[in-house]
Design an enzyme around this catalytic site. Structure first.
Site, PDB file in Angstrom:
ATOM      1  N   SER A  47       0.833  -1.203   0.000  1.00 38.38           N
ATOM      2  CA  SER A  47       0.000   0.000   0.000  1.00 38.38           C
ATOM      3  C   SER A  47       0.869   1.255   0.000  1.00 38.38           C
ATOM      4  O   SER A  47       1.879   1.327   0.690  1.00 38.38           O
ATOM      5  CB  SER A  47      -0.898   0.009   1.226  1.00 38.38           C
ATOM      6  OG  SER A  47      -1.563   1.247   1.298  1.00 38.38           O
TER       7      SER A  47
ATOM      8  N   LYS B  25     -15.189  -2.582   2.931  1.00 39.62           N
ATOM      9  CA  LYS B  25     -15.897  -1.324   2.680  1.00 39.62           C
ATOM     10  C   LYS B  25     -17.391  -1.361   2.980  1.00 39.62           C
ATOM     11  O   LYS B  25     -18.003  -0.332   3.221  1.00 39.62           O
ATOM     12  CB  LYS B  25     -15.684  -0.876   1.226  1.00 39.62           C
ATOM     13  CG  LYS B  25     -14.294  -0.334   0.978  1.00 39.62           C
ATOM     14  CD  LYS B  25     -14.139   0.249  -0.411  1.00 39.62           C
ATOM     15  CE  LYS B  25     -12.712   0.726  -0.601  1.00 39.62           C
ATOM     16  NZ  LYS B  25     -12.518   1.522  -1.796  1.00 39.62           N
TER      17      LYS B  25
END
Ligand code: S3P
Length: 470
Positions: free
Chosen positions: A25, A75
């Site tokens: 990331s 999410k």
């Protein structure tokens, strides 16, 4: 900055990213740069939490952190732990930013959609082709609907998996024609080439082309004749094969790094509403980020082209500008074999040379580092060589020279056994035979007849190599 959370006065804010797996990331680097630009003190941690643990650990994270980002696969599930969800995030059904104040409600937002829109091609009145139907495709589809796309088509391998999303989009945007297909050919709208206004805006939400599988591309070549713009949400590599092949055909195309930076900036603005970010924040954060991507996920830039197209020269200059090592495949072979290329041809013929060449190609590409590889003109012609190429992270730059330039550069062919001592017709024949293969393998096509500086600038800019030295 949230100074009151622990009640002990001013302290650096604590932010984190929830996801699984998190791999390479870039979010910590992006947020550190953003905070530095606004003079904010804070930390940003990667929180790789497996799906089965997330629900049970949410209250602990909300307690310990000032703000959270959320990525795949969490999410949707995090919504259950929030006091309120912003209407946009509710509509999309995905939260990627959470504020966790010491007092007041814990709120969820979606900054992906706006982050995409501030980097996206024109979508209003366009026919939009979304590649894939998972993860980020939801954001892409709602963004296209919101902007007034007249048609949204999902191109997917398994249509039944895309149907729920297609239904949700059709319900949210009744004026937009929504459908699903698994056949790229269903997008070839005219007999020949589609007129520009009717061409698709292609948004890639599949992982095809993501490092280390840089040789993958999510659409067939024929589809490019029906495309007006491309956005690839992949940012690793900085420019994917899809982006490079589109750009090489003159189609505006970009990778997803701008979207990634935008969504992070918007999250920081939600967490720190009083903070002031400089007007050029996005550019400043983007600078050097491509270099970070290349460091984390190294690729070989393969220079390909006919004899005399300038591969060695461009290779030397690129190596100088990037400080990446240059490998000249012909030199490598000569060194290993202890013989010159004409000597190898003399004793074992072309077949012996090609064998050594394939071996050398595999050895060099197996060295997973950022490097530049200048190949011989015939090095990538065989299926075996192409299989080697596609089994390593690499991007292919085709130096496309006219036959006139080549004839001028190779002279009488000294040192080049494929043409030495033979008539010019042989050169032209070989050129015509190889050109379609070069075109098929090329990621970025560069006009090799242009001045050196221009060629280098094109390569440096398109591949985001400007900041790799920093
Ligand atoms: C060859 C090109 C040469 C060298 C060998 C074969 C070819 O390299 O690999 O003589 O088949 O085109 P250059 O392309 O650098 O001349």
């Amino acid at each position: 900055m949230n100074a009151t959370k622990t009640g002990v006065g001013t302290r650096p804010s604590r932010y984190g990213l929830l996801g699984y797996p998190l791999g390479h990331s870039l979010s910590p680097q992006i947020h550190q740069r953003l905070m530095a630009l606004a003079g904010l003190a804070g930390t940003y941690e990667l929180l790789a939490i497996p799906p089965e643990e997330i629900a049970g650990r949410m209250s602990g994270f909300l307690e310990a952190f000032d703000g959270l980002n959320v990525t795949i696969p969490h999410k949707q599930v995090v919504k259950a732990s929030l006091d309120q969800v912003d209407p946009l995030a509710e509509m999309i059904g995905a939260v990627n930013t959470i504020t966790c104040p010491s007092e007041g409600p814990v709120s969820g937002y979606n900054t992906d959609l706006e982050g995409f829109l501030s980097d996206a091609p024109e979508l209003s009145g366009r026919r939009v082709l979304i590649l894939g139907a998972g993860g980020v495709c939801r954001t892409l589809a709602f963004a296209a609907g919101l902007k007034g796309a007249i048609q949204i088509r999902f191109l997917v391998r398994h249509p039944e998996k895309a149907l729920p999303l297609a239904k949700a989009i059709a319900a949210a945007y009744p004026a937009c024609a929504v459908d699903v297909t698994s056949e790229a050919s269903s997008c070839y709208t005219e007999d020949q080439t589609t007129p520009w206004q009717k061409r698709w805006v292609v948004l890639n939400g599949t992982p095809a082309g993501m490092w280390p599988h840089t040789g993958n591309v999510p659409i067939p070549d024929e589809l490019f004749d029906h495309v007006q713009a491309v956005y690839d949400t992949i940012y690793n590599p900085f420019a994917t094969r899809l982006v490079l092949r589109a750009q090489s055909r003159g189609i505006p195309a970009r990778g997803g790094l701008g979207m990634l930076v935008n969504q992070a900036l918007l999250a920081q603005q939600i967490w720190n509403p009083a903070a002031i970010f400089p007007a050029d924040t996005k550019e400043q954060v983007l600078k050097g980020l491509a270099g970070e991507i290349y460091r984390q996920s190294p690729v070989t830039l393969v220079l390909m082209g006919f004899m005399g197209s300038g591969k060695s020269r461009v290779g030397r200059e690129l190596a100088f500008r990037t400080s990446w090592p240059l490998v000249d495949l012909d030199h490598w072979i000569e060194e290993k074999a202890g013989r010159t290329i004409p000597e190898i041809f003399n004793t074992g013929g072309e077949a012996a040379f090609r064998k050594l060449e394939e071996q050398a190609l595999d050895e060099v590409l197996s060295n997973h580092r950022c490097q530049i590889l200048a190949t011989g003109g015939g090095a990538l012609m065989s299926a075996a060589a192409q299989a080697i190429l596609y089994s390593h992270p690499a991007l292919v730059i085709y130096l496309s020279a006219s036959l006139e330039t080549i004839e001028a550069r190779v002279g009488d062919g000294t040192g080049r056994p494929m043409i030495a001592g033979q008539d010019r017709a042989r050169l032209a024949l070989l050129y015509d035979k190889r050109r379609p293969i070069y075109s098929r393998l090329a990621d970025l096509v560069v006009n090799a007849d242009l001045p050196l500086e221009e060629k280098l600038d094109t390569i440096m800019t398109t591949l985001g190599l400007g900041g790799v030295n920093e």
